[in-house]
Design an enzyme around this catalytic site. Structure first.
Site, PDB file in Angstrom:
ATOM      1  CB  SER A   1      -0.946  -0.033   1.205  1.00 19.84           C
ATOM      2  OG  SER A   1      -1.945   0.948   1.099  1.00 19.84           O
TER       3      SER A   1
ATOM      4  CE  LYS B   1       0.307   5.332  -2.035  1.00 18.30           C
ATOM      5  NZ  LYS B   1      -0.442   4.705  -3.105  1.00 18.30           N
TER       6      LYS B   1
ATOM      7  CD1 TRP C   1      -7.790   3.351  -2.697  1.00 21.52           C
ATOM      8  CD2 TRP C   1      -9.750   4.013  -3.507  1.00 21.52           C
ATOM      9  NE1 TRP C   1      -8.003   4.636  -2.253  1.00 21.52           N
ATOM     10  CE2 TRP C   1      -9.205   5.067  -2.730  1.00 21.52           C
ATOM     11  CE3 TRP C   1     -10.988   4.203  -4.116  1.00 21.52           C
ATOM     12  CZ2 TRP C   1      -9.855   6.281  -2.566  1.00 21.52           C
ATOM     13  CZ3 TRP C   1     -11.630   5.413  -3.944  1.00 21.52           C
ATOM     14  CH2 TRP C   1     -11.068   6.432  -3.183  1.00 21.52           C
TER      15      TRP C   1
ATOM     16  CG  HIS D   1      -5.384  -2.535  -0.162  1.00 17.02           C
ATOM     17  ND1 HIS D   1      -4.644  -2.094  -1.230  1.00 17.02           N
ATOM     18  CD2 HIS D   1      -4.867  -1.912   0.937  1.00 17.02           C
ATOM     19  CE1 HIS D   1      -3.738  -1.232  -0.813  1.00 17.02           C
ATOM     20  NE2 HIS D   1      -3.848  -1.112   0.508  1.00 17.02           N
TER      21      HIS D   1
END
Length: 422
Positions: free
Chosen positions: A262, A266, A353, A403
């Site tokens: 998540s 990044k 998402w 997720h």
């Protein structure tokens, strides 16, 4: 006065709910509504010349892309060195039923006037030929959330969380994401740290982050390239690598895999782009600002992420909120910075998402850079079927579910690292 305060609070909560619903209404999860877009060519330099050799890539284009992401998305990572010391808090050579040695190490970062503390939880396999390769990754709810083992020290910044008494902070609440025995059985060490120890994940807490230790720190800075949480988390991953390379003789510092899920996916990609000591970089459901192409404007978009999490990116990234078409870069160029090291991107079927197709395409469009090195990227712009992993030099899978990080994900990462790190 108390009644007025309560009324104001209710108004704020109501406004927040309206804004949240407004953003939700503007989130596109329909593939037919993805706008037409053109991706910048990763091998075309700023002066228009085409990269034709590895030397051109490494001495010109790679540096240009690092500058782009430093100035327009994640902020500029300082080159200043911050002093760090290590204290062994505990060591258990019989952890996980004798399979591993467990260490807890206190990191103290200081500039001589102020200090920030963090705790690394480390498991090293007891039975392995030679030095063990290692996975590094942050956890979200404190080291105690990753295991049922005791005693695990509370992370120093836990008190800064929104609700540290919440049941989600209890021991082993995220054990499913950290299958330590599986990892150890495969011959890998694993190191994890609570990400909030490096930068507490709430807007307005820069003073409690490692960023506040640097000599040019200004909590009111509006510099377009001011680094923020993602930059700090990436910096922190490199400091964990420093410790392992310099202090753990049973771990092979040349075989480090960096895993992020998540928002930490990044940060892992940004860390891997800057620090070539990470030999495998793994992005798990990293979405917008991670592996997913921003120009698709699918799922979470730049407007939503910069509004909800204004402390993640540098101020310059805000200019692309609702204006992704004007971006002179996209995330495939970030992922390409991992080359010639190994890159793995993973998605989840129900995680709309994070834009699963955008994540796959972010990895796919690195292929020309990997080809420069004689390596094998992803072959097709069409994503593979569910749970049909691709383990080329650039790897990818999409699994069933939401997720999260699951045993299926870990099995693929272990298989992939067996192929490229053992």
């Amino acid at each position: 006065m108390r009644k007025l305060g309560l009324t104001f609070l209710m108004m704020c909560l109501s406004l927040t709910a309206v804004l949240a619903q407004d953003y939700k209404n503007r989130i596109n999860e329909n593939e037919s509504k993805v706008p037409q877009f053109t991706l910048p060519d990763v091998l075309t330099c700023n002066n228009g010349k085409k990269v034709k050799t590895i030397k051109d890539w490494e001495t010109i284009r790679r540096l240009e892309l690092l500058e782009i992401f430093s100035s327009l998305e994640y902020g500029r990572t300082p080159t200043e060195k911050i002093k760090v010391s290590y204290d062994l808090l505990s060591e258990d050579p019989n952890a996980l039923n004798g399979k591993a040695t467990r260490k807890q190490v206190l990191f103290t970062f200081t500039n001589g006037r102020k200090k920030i503390e963090a705790i690394l939880l480390l498991y090293i396999p007891n039975k392995v030929n030679g030095k063990a390769p290692v996975f590094i990754g942050y956890n979200f709810l404190g080291n105690q959330s990753t295991t049922t083992e005791k005693p695990i020290f509370a992370s120093p910044s836990m008190h800064l969380s929104e609700d540290p008494s919440s049941e989600v902070w209890i021991r082993a609440s995220q054990k499913r994401r950290w299958p330590f025995e599986m990892i150890i059985d495969r011959g890998y060490a694993v190191a994890t740290m609570f990400y909030g120890d490096i930068y507490p994940d709430l807007n307005g807490l820069r003073d409690y982050s490692v960023i506040s230790l640097f000599s040019d720190y200004d909590k009111r800075s509006k510099n377009h390239d001011e680094w923020n949480a993602i930059g700090a988390w990436a910096w922190g991953s490199s400091r964990i690598a420093d410790y392992i390379i310099d202090n753990e003789s049973r771990i092979d510092g040349n075989r480090i895999a960096l895993l992020g899920h998540s928002r930490q996916g990044k940060a892992a990609l940004w860390a891997g782009a800057q620090d070539t000591r990470f030999k495998v970089v793994i992005s798990n459901c990293s979405g917008c600002g991670g592996a997913a192409l921003s120009k698709r404007v699918f799922g979470e978009n730049v407007a939503r992420i910069t509004t909800t999490f204004p402390h993640w990116f540098c101020p310059a990234f805000n200019q692309y909120a609702g204006n992704e078409a004007s971006m002179p870069f996209d995330q495939h160029e970030l992922l390409a910075l991992i080359a010639p090291r190994h890159l793995y991107v993973a998605s989840a079927e129900e995680d709309m998402w994070a834009d699963q197709k955008g994540e796959y395409l972010g990895a796919y469009y690195t292929k020309d850079v990997y080809k420069l090195y004689g390596m094998h990227g992803l072959d097709s712009p069409i994503p593979p079927a569910i749970e049909q992993p691709i383990h080329n030099d650039v790897g990818y899978h999409i699994r069933r579910g939401i997720h999260d990080v699951t045993n299926f994900d870990w099995t693929q990462y272990l298989n992939y690292c067996d192929k490229y790190m053992k």
